[in-house]
Write an enzyme that holds these catalytic residues in place. Structure first.
Site, mmCIF file in Angstrom:
data_model
loop_
_atom_site.group_PDB
_atom_site.id
_atom_site.type_symbol
_atom_site.label_atom_id
_atom_site.label_comp_id
_atom_site.label_asym_id
_atom_site.label_seq_id
_atom_site.Cartn_x
_atom_site.Cartn_y
_atom_site.Cartn_z
ATOM 1 N N ASP A 299 -6.932 5.247 8.639
ATOM 2 C CA ASP A 299 -7.355 4.087 8.199
ATOM 3 C C ASP A 299 -8.432 3.589 9.050
ATOM 4 O OD1 ASP A 299 -7.305 1.313 7.166
ATOM 5 O OD2 ASP A 299 -5.580 0.753 8.162
ATOM 6 N N ARG B 78 -2.620 0.781 -7.036
ATOM 7 C CA ARG B 78 -1.935 -0.300 -6.414
ATOM 8 C C ARG B 78 -1.705 -1.595 -7.588
ATOM 9 N NH1 ARG B 78 -3.858 -1.876 -1.713
ATOM 10 N NH2 ARG B 78 -2.122 -3.646 -1.802
ATOM 11 N N GLN C 7 0.896 -1.160 -0.060
ATOM 12 C CA GLN C 7 -0.031 -0.196 -0.026
ATOM 13 C C GLN C 7 0.969 1.172 0.052
ATOM 14 O OE1 GLN C 7 -3.571 0.303 0.130
ATOM 15 N NE2 GLN C 7 -3.132 2.372 -0.549
HETATM 16 N N1 NVA Z 1 -5.531 -1.801 8.540
HETATM 17 C C1 NVA Z 1 -6.564 -2.528 7.566
HETATM 18 C C2 NVA Z 1 -5.951 -2.160 6.378
HETATM 19 C C3 NVA Z 1 -6.956 -2.862 5.234
HETATM 20 C C4 NVA Z 1 -6.363 -2.543 3.614
HETATM 21 C C5 NVA Z 1 -6.724 -3.751 8.190
HETATM 22 O O1 NVA Z 1 -5.621 -4.383 8.270
HETATM 23 O O2 NVA Z 1 -7.771 -4.222 8.092
HETATM 24 N N1 CP Z 2 -5.966 -1.116 0.669
HETATM 25 C C1 CP Z 2 -6.077 -2.855 0.653
HETATM 26 O O1 CP Z 2 -5.017 -3.404 0.908
HETATM 27 O O2 CP Z 2 -7.444 -3.108 0.157
HETATM 28 P P1 CP Z 2 -7.865 -4.480 0.167
HETATM 29 O O3 CP Z 2 -8.211 -5.119 1.614
HETATM 30 O O4 CP Z 2 -9.243 -4.445 -0.414
HETATM 31 O O5 CP Z 2 -7.013 -5.533 -0.743
#
Ligand code: NVA
Ligand code: CP
Length: 297
Positions: free
Chosen positions: A216, A284, A131
């Site tokens: 986030d 991405r 990311q």
């Molecule tokens: N911090 C979040 C990021 C998702 C892309 C998770 O780990 O669920």
């Molecule tokens: N941002 C990200 O990693 O999204 P996903 O969980 O959809 O892959």
């Protein structure tokens, strides 16, 4: 020969990371320049759901002329207890590259240590380096350079926050982090990067003068049981228009997505002209394609 994995940003040198981001920007403009990876296969082993990461990897391999094999960990023998090491030995004997999305970062390290091919961290509880390639690419595309920029992280000291810490050191920006008490990132990681990262006591303080405000979700995958409790603890840690007003006039807003409007960010911020979340998500694809090229060559 030492196997080149990508478990955190620290696995690559500053120069290598900059090369990958530069290449991602180039591949976005001129996709036909990409390497050909016919007969190459990327294995995707995911213990958590995904939209962006999975689609980006699968489409990237397709566009490179190779293929991807997706395995939801629970649909495979690993879900019935086959050891991580055995899974790594077997799958890496058949594919050229493996992206793993998992819970404990130590599982990823164990997987990598038994793999015959490069392993990519497609997200662990501790880090989400793919990311950050896209986030840095996006910032550079919009602003020209991220060196010496000031970035504010608001919210959970989670895998994204910890990857921002590594990115600050690698790409030369300063990072101010505001987290609720008890949700700070790893203390050692903070200490090791204290030359470019600081923990501050409130979101407005972190955002003041920032060139980029990032956040986030409050409850990451695996922390769903804490969601209610976290909502209470994260109350003052929402990215609002008022908070964006603390940042530089041309500050950008980023979020790795998926976003929870009304929790970590208001709908008007994510839909505002400061928000580059859709470009960030598209990147991405380009950055992961550049990463695949790098690891296969
Ligand atoms: N911090 C979040 C990021 C998702 C892309 C998770 O780990 O669920
Ligand atoms: N941002 C990200 O990693 O999204 P996903 O969980 O959809 O892959």
């Amino acid at each position: 020969m030492i196997m080149q994995h990508f478990l955190t940003l620290k696995d690559l040198s500053q120069r290598e990371l900059e090369t990958i981001v530069k290449r991602a920007i180039k591949l976005k403009q001129e996709p036909q320049q990409a390497m050909r990876a016919e007969s190459k296969t990327l294995g995707l082993i995911f213990s958590k759901v995904s939209t962006r990461t999975r689609v980006a990897f699968e489409v990237a391999m397709n566009q490179l002329g190779g293929s991807a094999v997706f395995l939801a960990a629970n649909d495979a023998q690993t879900g019935r207890g086959e050891p991580v090491a055995d899974t790594a030995r077997v799958i890496s004997s058949m594919v050229d590259l493996i992206a793993v999305r998992t819970h404990a970062h130590s599982q990823l390290e164990e997987f990598a240590s038994h793999s015959r091919v490069p392993v990519i961290n497609a997200l662990s509880d501790d880090f989400h380096p793919c990311q950050l390639l896209a986030d840095v690419q996006t910032f550079i595309e919009v602003r020209g350079s991220i060196r010496d920029a000031h970035v504010a992280w608001i919210g959970d000291g989670n895998n994204m926050c910890q990857s921002y810490i590594n990115a600050a050191a690698a790409f030369g920006f300063s990072l101010s982090i505001a987290c609720p008490l008890g949700y700070e990132p790893n203390r050692q990681l903070l200490q090791d990067n204290s030359h470019c990262v600081r923990l501050v006591d409130n979101p407005a303080h972190a955002a003041r003068g920032a060139d980029l405000v990032a956040t986030d979700v409050w409850a990451s995958m695996g922390s769903e049981a804490e969601a209610l409790q976290r909502k209470q603890h994260f109350g003052g840690f929402q990215v609002t228009q008022d908070l964006m007003a603390e940042a530089a006039a041309d500050a950008l807003f980023m979020h790795c997505l998926p976003a929870h409007r009304g929790e970590e960010v208001t709908a008007d911020v994510i839909e505002s002209t400061s928000s580059v979340v859709w470009q960030e998500a598209e990147n991405r694809l380009h950055s992961q394609k550049a990463l695949i090229e790098f690891l296969l060559s």
